[in-house]
Design a protein around this motif. Structure first.
Motif, short mmCIF file in Angstrom:
data_model
loop_
_atom_site.label_atom_id
_atom_site.label_comp_id
_atom_site.label_asym_id
_atom_site.label_seq_id
_atom_site.Cartn_x
_atom_site.Cartn_y
_atom_site.Cartn_z
N MET A 39 0.03 8.41 -3.88
CA MET A 39 -1.01 8.14 -4.86
C MET A 39 -2.08 7.23 -4.26
O MET A 39 -1.75 6.25 -3.59
N LYS A 40 -3.33 7.55 -4.46
CA LYS A 40 -4.40 6.74 -3.88
C LYS A 40 -5.13 5.94 -4.96
O LYS A 40 -5.62 6.50 -5.94
N VAL A 41 -5.18 4.62 -4.75
CA VAL A 41 -5.87 3.73 -5.69
C VAL A 41 -7.14 3.21 -5.02
O VAL A 41 -7.07 2.62 -3.93
N VAL A 42 -8.27 3.42 -5.65
CA VAL A 42 -9.54 2.96 -5.12
C VAL A 42 -10.07 1.84 -6.02
O VAL A 42 -10.07 1.97 -7.25
N VAL A 43 -10.46 0.74 -5.38
CA VAL A 43 -10.83 -0.47 -6.13
C VAL A 43 -12.27 -0.85 -5.84
O VAL A 43 -12.67 -0.94 -4.67
N PHE A 44 -13.03 -1.10 -6.90
CA PHE A 44 -14.39 -1.59 -6.75
C PHE A 44 -14.44 -3.03 -7.24
O PHE A 44 -14.22 -3.32 -8.43
N HIS A 45 -14.69 -3.91 -6.31
CA HIS A 45 -14.70 -5.35 -6.59
C HIS A 45 -16.16 -5.78 -6.74
O HIS A 45 -16.92 -5.79 -5.77
N LYS A 104 -0.95 -6.71 -6.54
CA LYS A 104 0.45 -7.03 -6.23
C LYS A 104 1.37 -6.01 -6.88
O LYS A 104 2.35 -5.57 -6.30
N ALA A 105 1.04 -5.64 -8.11
CA ALA A 105 1.88 -4.70 -8.86
C ALA A 105 1.68 -3.26 -8.39
O ALA A 105 2.59 -2.45 -8.44
N VAL A 106 0.48 -2.99 -7.91
CA VAL A 106 0.15 -1.62 -7.48
C VAL A 106 0.74 -1.31 -6.11
O VAL A 106 1.07 -0.17 -5.82
N GLY A 107 0.90 -2.35 -5.31
CA GLY A 107 1.20 -2.17 -3.89
C GLY A 107 2.60 -1.70 -3.56
O GLY A 107 3.29 -2.34 -2.77
N GLU A 108 3.00 -0.63 -4.10
CA GLU A 108 4.32 -0.09 -3.74
C GLU A 108 4.16 0.86 -2.56
O GLU A 108 3.05 1.32 -2.28
N PRO A 109 5.25 1.19 -1.87
CA PRO A 109 5.12 1.93 -0.63
C PRO A 109 4.42 3.30 -0.76
O PRO A 109 3.76 3.74 0.16
N PHE A 110 4.55 3.91 -1.92
CA PHE A 110 3.97 5.25 -2.05
C PHE A 110 2.50 5.21 -2.49
O PHE A 110 1.88 6.23 -2.72
N VAL A 111 1.97 4.00 -2.59
CA VAL A 111 0.58 3.88 -3.06
C VAL A 111 -0.31 3.42 -1.90
O VAL A 111 -0.02 2.44 -1.23
N GLU A 112 -1.40 4.16 -1.72
CA GLU A 112 -2.39 3.77 -0.70
C GLU A 112 -3.56 3.13 -1.45
O GLU A 112 -4.09 3.74 -2.39
N THR A 113 -3.92 1.92 -1.05
CA THR A 113 -4.98 1.20 -1.77
C THR A 113 -6.19 0.99 -0.86
O THR A 113 -6.04 0.59 0.28
N GLN A 114 -7.37 1.24 -1.41
CA GLN A 114 -8.61 1.00 -0.66
C GLN A 114 -9.54 0.14 -1.52
O GLN A 114 -9.87 0.53 -2.65
N VAL A 115 -9.89 -1.03 -1.01
CA VAL A 115 -10.72 -1.95 -1.79
C VAL A 115 -12.14 -1.97 -1.21
O VAL A 115 -12.31 -2.17 -0.01
N PHE A 116 -13.12 -1.77 -2.09
CA PHE A 116 -14.52 -1.90 -1.69
C PHE A 116 -15.08 -3.19 -2.26
O PHE A 116 -15.19 -3.31 -3.49
N ARG A 117 -15.39 -4.12 -1.40
CA ARG A 117 -15.98 -5.39 -1.83
C ARG A 117 -17.49 -5.15 -1.86
O ARG A 117 -18.18 -5.24 -0.84
N LEU A 118 -18.01 -4.80 -3.02
CA LEU A 118 -19.37 -4.28 -3.12
C LEU A 118 -20.43 -5.25 -2.62
O LEU A 118 -21.45 -4.85 -2.07
N ASN A 119 -20.17 -6.55 -2.79
CA ASN A 119 -21.16 -7.55 -2.37
C ASN A 119 -21.41 -7.52 -0.87
O ASN A 119 -22.45 -7.99 -0.41
N LEU A 120 -20.46 -7.01 -0.11
CA LEU A 120 -20.60 -7.02 1.35
C LEU A 120 -21.11 -5.68 1.87
O LEU A 120 -21.20 -5.47 3.08
N MET A 121 -21.44 -4.78 0.96
CA MET A 121 -21.80 -3.43 1.40
C MET A 121 -23.31 -3.19 1.34
O MET A 121 -24.02 -3.83 0.57
#
Ligand SMILES: Cc1cc2nc3c(=O)[nH]c(=O)nc-3n(C[C@H](O)[C@H](O)[C@H](O)COP(=O)(O)O)c2cc1C
Length: 191
Positions: free
Chosen positions: A1-7, A25-42
């Motif tokens: 499962m892929k979780v995409v995060v917009f900060h 912390k709760a999302v970060g299970e082994p079957f989950v791939e997480t990608q965080v976009f820190r928008l202020n730095l983009m």
């Protein structure tokens, strides 16, 4: 499962940051791939309303949105986290959302919504405001709903905290951290 995060907060270790950390912390299970976009730095240019995406669903501006467009297409879960600024989402979040007009065109003009994967597509909206005025949450919620629906996320949950202003003040909130953790667990729950 892929979780995409917009900060959407510019403040490092601020209230949005802390909330998001608990959720992830709760999302970060082994079957989950997480990608965080820190928008202020983009490097993301605001939508130019050039109409370039109307017939193709593809934005003609080339910048860091290229990575975001790709991530949104692949996502099973999307988290949007933002402080309330002037009764709405932060500018960092809003600039990214406006550029999703390309997805709006693809879905509503070209009739090609983003197909869901086997786990469906769900969203989570995290909001923090310094004042106690609900209107900030309502305005941010309306914009976020338009965003989620345009990128073919048919349902989302909202978790919002008001009266949280100073950097790190969310740590003193009685329910926020636990609420953020539970929302993260809920988001990746299957079935
Ligand atoms: C430019 C600016 C505008 C703000 N406008 C609002 C507002 O309209 N409503 C509100 O509740 N809080 C407002 N705040 C307060 C922030 O929402 C609050 O400090 C929040 O905790 C910041 O989250 P962060 O630490 O993740 O950046 C504003 C803060 C800034 C810097």
């Amino acid at each position: 499962m892929k979780v995409v995060v917009f900060h959407g907060s510019p403040r490092i270790e601020g209230n949005t940051d802390i909330l998001l950390h608990e959720t992830l912390k709760a999302v970060g299970e082994p079957f989950v791939e997480t990608q965080v976009f820190r928008l202020n730095l983009m490097n993301i240019k605001p939508c130019q309303d050039c109409g370039g995406c109307e017939t193709t669903g593809v934005c003609i501006v080339s910048d860091d949105m290229n990575d975001i467009y790709h991530a949104i297409r692949e996502a099973d879960r999307i988290i949007l986290a933002s402080p309330i600024f002037f009764l709405g989402l932060s500018a960092q979040a809003k600039i990214m959302i406006d550029r999703c007009q390309a997805f709006w065109c693809e879905k509503y003009l070209l009739r090609k919504p983003i197909p869901a994967g086997p786990h469906g597509r769900k969203g989570l909206l995290l909001l923090v405001g310094g004042m106690k005025k609900e209107i900030g949450i309502q305005c941010a919620e309306a914009t976020a709903t338009a965003f989620f629906r345009s990128i073919s996320v048919p349902e989302h949950r909202t978790l919002s905290f008001l009266g949280v202003d100073a950097k790190g003040a969310i740590l003193g909130h009685p329910d926020a951290l636990n609420g953020a953790f539970e929302a993260g667990k809920d988001l990746v729950k299957i079935g």
